[in-house]
Scaffold this motif. Sequence first.
Motif, mmCIF file in Angstrom:
data_model
loop_
_atom_site.group_PDB
_atom_site.id
_atom_site.type_symbol
_atom_site.label_atom_id
_atom_site.label_comp_id
_atom_site.label_asym_id
_atom_site.label_seq_id
_atom_site.Cartn_x
_atom_site.Cartn_y
_atom_site.Cartn_z
ATOM 1 N N SER A 133 38.680 35.105 49.336
ATOM 2 C CA SER A 133 39.980 34.891 48.572
ATOM 3 C C SER A 133 40.033 36.582 47.876
ATOM 4 C CB SER A 133 40.821 34.106 48.813
ATOM 5 O OG SER A 133 40.017 34.330 46.811
ATOM 6 N N GLU A 134 41.116 36.405 47.971
ATOM 7 C CA GLU A 134 41.826 37.503 46.966
ATOM 8 C C GLU A 134 43.385 37.418 46.275
ATOM 9 O OE1 GLU A 134 41.674 42.031 46.271
ATOM 10 O OE2 GLU A 134 41.555 41.929 48.559
ATOM 11 N N GLU A 135 43.830 37.467 45.484
ATOM 12 C CA GLU A 135 44.836 36.832 45.204
ATOM 13 C C GLU A 135 45.380 38.025 43.931
ATOM 14 O OE1 GLU A 135 45.319 32.653 44.521
ATOM 15 O OE2 GLU A 135 46.679 33.599 42.341
ATOM 16 N N LYS A 136 46.616 38.897 43.693
ATOM 17 C CA LYS A 136 46.441 39.719 43.030
ATOM 18 C C LYS A 136 47.837 39.226 42.216
ATOM 19 C CE LYS A 136 44.698 43.473 45.847
ATOM 20 N NZ LYS A 136 44.989 45.538 46.434
ATOM 21 N N HIS A 137 48.058 40.005 41.042
ATOM 22 C CA HIS A 137 49.237 39.465 39.979
ATOM 23 C C HIS A 137 48.922 40.989 39.409
ATOM 24 C CE1 HIS A 137 49.155 35.404 40.926
ATOM 25 N NE2 HIS A 137 47.893 35.619 41.000
ATOM 26 N N SER A 138 50.978 40.559 39.580
ATOM 27 C CA SER A 138 51.229 41.618 38.209
ATOM 28 C C SER A 138 50.974 41.737 36.300
ATOM 29 C CB SER A 138 51.874 42.761 38.729
ATOM 30 O OG SER A 138 52.283 43.455 39.826
ATOM 31 N N ALA A 139 50.440 42.500 36.082
ATOM 32 C CA ALA A 139 50.887 42.254 34.130
ATOM 33 C C ALA A 139 52.495 41.660 33.826
ATOM 34 C CB ALA A 139 51.151 43.794 33.647
ATOM 35 N N ASP A 140 52.826 40.491 32.762
ATOM 36 C CA ASP A 140 54.193 40.940 32.400
ATOM 37 C C ASP A 140 54.282 40.327 30.937
ATOM 38 O OD1 ASP A 140 53.050 37.951 32.030
ATOM 39 O OD2 ASP A 140 52.873 37.602 33.864
ATOM 40 N N ASP A 141 54.800 39.840 30.829
ATOM 41 C CA ASP A 141 55.558 39.375 28.878
ATOM 42 C C ASP A 141 54.720 38.395 28.807
ATOM 43 O OD1 ASP A 141 56.528 37.161 30.534
ATOM 44 O OD2 ASP A 141 57.864 36.873 29.168
ATOM 45 N N LYS A 142 53.548 37.821 28.793
ATOM 46 C CA LYS A 142 52.361 37.192 28.646
ATOM 47 C C LYS A 142 51.044 37.563 28.887
ATOM 48 C CE LYS A 142 54.957 32.385 28.281
ATOM 49 N NZ LYS A 142 54.959 31.830 29.393
ATOM 50 N N ASN A 143 50.980 38.389 29.915
ATOM 51 C CA ASN A 143 49.820 38.789 30.166
ATOM 52 C C ASN A 143 50.253 40.723 30.421
ATOM 53 O OD1 ASN A 143 48.402 35.843 31.003
ATOM 54 N ND2 ASN A 143 50.254 36.302 31.832
ATOM 55 N N ARG A 144 49.620 40.885 29.784
ATOM 56 C CA ARG A 144 49.498 42.499 29.395
ATOM 57 C C ARG A 144 49.001 43.574 30.486
ATOM 58 N NH1 ARG A 144 46.331 44.552 24.836
ATOM 59 N NH2 ARG A 144 47.431 46.401 24.442
ATOM 60 N N PHE A 145 47.895 43.098 31.639
ATOM 61 C CA PHE A 145 47.107 43.800 32.202
ATOM 62 C C PHE A 145 47.113 42.983 33.668
ATOM 63 C CE2 PHE A 145 44.669 43.781 28.846
ATOM 64 C CZ PHE A 145 45.194 45.374 28.378
ATOM 65 N N ASP A 146 47.392 44.199 34.787
ATOM 66 C CA ASP A 146 47.374 43.269 35.962
ATOM 67 C C ASP A 146 46.207 42.585 36.223
ATOM 68 O OD1 ASP A 146 49.991 44.680 37.053
ATOM 69 O OD2 ASP A 146 49.063 45.719 37.611
ATOM 70 N N TYR A 147 46.185 41.758 37.208
ATOM 71 C CA TYR A 147 44.445 41.285 36.875
ATOM 72 C C TYR A 147 44.997 40.295 38.715
ATOM 73 C CZ TYR A 147 48.058 37.118 36.113
ATOM 74 O OH TYR A 147 49.238 36.217 35.876
ATOM 75 N N HIS A 148 43.092 40.251 39.039
ATOM 76 C CA HIS A 148 43.439 39.699 40.954
ATOM 77 C C HIS A 148 41.728 38.719 40.399
ATOM 78 C CE1 HIS A 148 44.077 43.760 42.163
ATOM 79 N NE2 HIS A 148 45.015 43.726 41.233
ATOM 80 N N PHE A 149 42.499 37.546 40.886
ATOM 81 C CA PHE A 149 41.257 36.608 41.369
ATOM 82 C C PHE A 149 40.816 37.204 42.479
ATOM 83 C CE2 PHE A 149 45.273 33.874 38.480
ATOM 84 C CZ PHE A 149 44.664 33.545 37.811
ATOM 85 N N LEU A 150 40.194 37.160 42.506
ATOM 86 C CA LEU A 150 38.778 36.854 43.952
ATOM 87 C C LEU A 150 37.851 35.740 43.756
ATOM 88 C CD1 LEU A 150 37.843 40.610 43.017
ATOM 89 C CD2 LEU A 150 39.830 40.163 44.305
ATOM 90 N N THR A 151 37.301 35.997 44.859
ATOM 91 C CA THR A 151 35.978 34.683 45.496
ATOM 92 C C THR A 151 35.334 35.016 46.200
ATOM 93 O OG1 THR A 151 38.011 33.299 44.861
ATOM 94 C CG2 THR A 151 35.711 31.810 45.407
ATOM 95 N N TYR A 152 34.067 35.153 45.610
ATOM 96 C CA TYR A 152 32.663 35.195 46.794
ATOM 97 C C TYR A 152 32.193 33.761 47.088
ATOM 98 C CZ TYR A 152 34.645 40.351 44.313
ATOM 99 O OH TYR A 152 34.455 41.561 44.539
ATOM 100 N N GLU A 153 31.567 34.462 48.460
ATOM 101 C CA GLU A 153 30.645 33.554 48.687
ATOM 102 C C GLU A 153 29.176 34.096 48.881
ATOM 103 O OE1 GLU A 153 32.554 29.435 50.724
ATOM 104 O OE2 GLU A 153 31.737 30.946 51.925
ATOM 105 N N ARG A 154 27.676 33.547 48.829
ATOM 106 C CA ARG A 154 26.685 33.998 48.781
ATOM 107 C C ARG A 154 26.468 34.191 50.464
ATOM 108 N NH1 ARG A 154 22.059 35.239 46.952
ATOM 109 N NH2 ARG A 154 22.566 34.306 44.337
ATOM 110 N N ILE A 155 25.794 35.831 51.504
ATOM 111 C CA ILE A 155 26.483 35.635 52.509
ATOM 112 C C ILE A 155 24.608 34.936 52.816
ATOM 113 C CG2 ILE A 155 26.161 37.170 54.540
ATOM 114 C CD1 ILE A 155 27.210 39.437 52.623
#
Length: 164
Positions: free
Chosen positions: A142-164
């Motif tokens: 899974s991958e969730e992308k977020h843009s910087a805003d007034d509280k969070n100075r940088f863009d950030y992505h929440f990624l989830t990985y599972e062992r193959i």
Amino acid sequence: MPTISIIVAVDQRNAIGRQNNLLCHLPADLKYFKSITDGHTIIMGRRTFESLPKGALPNRRNIVITRNKDLQWANVEACVSLKEALALTNGESELFIIGGGSVYRDAITFADKLYVTEIQNSFEGADTHFPEIDKDIWRLISEEKHSADDKNRFDYHFLTYERI
Ligand SMILES: NC(=O)c1ccc[n+]([C@@H]2O[C@H](COP(=O)([O-])OP(=O)(O)OC[C@H]3O[C@@H](n4cnc5c(N)ncnc54)[C@H](OP(=O)(O)O)[C@@H]3O)[C@@H](O)[C@H]2O)c1
């Protein structure tokens, strides 16, 4: 056996820390970390524990790894190895390895799942890194992308990985 998960925030060069501190203050990531780990066991190295501003994190079972058997802290169970820490857990569905660099290096060899926040910046002076995430071993689920805003100075992505 519970799912053994790693949770980490990395920058674009896999850096995770500088002078025993995080690379930046990103409130959205702290909130995400709390929502994922709340109510669960968290396992961390002694240096990461010492970097926490208020000691043990509330509403979670805090286990700290140290080779120094004399160390003890309030609301913490101390263990001499990651293996001993894992043996302390039972009956739970998922537990979290929360750092730092040396503990991640050990744990990524056997963990089941990775929760990775990718901070879209490269920080100068970083001295601690997360190991490379080998895409032959880890599948992005899974991958969730977020843009910087007034509280969070940088863009950030929440990624989830599972062992193959
Ligand atoms: N970005 C993130 O998501 C994130 C998360 C957590 C931490 N961090 C950062 O990571 C940095 C700290 O990482 P670090 O690698 O320096 O320290 P660390 O992994 O937090 O702690 C290292 C200490 O843990 C103990 N330890 C580690 N592995 C062990 C083992 N196999 N057996 C027994 N004891 C063991 C030892 O304690 P003793 O020396 O007491 O024996 C060792 O000195 C900080 O900058 C912190 O802010 C970042």
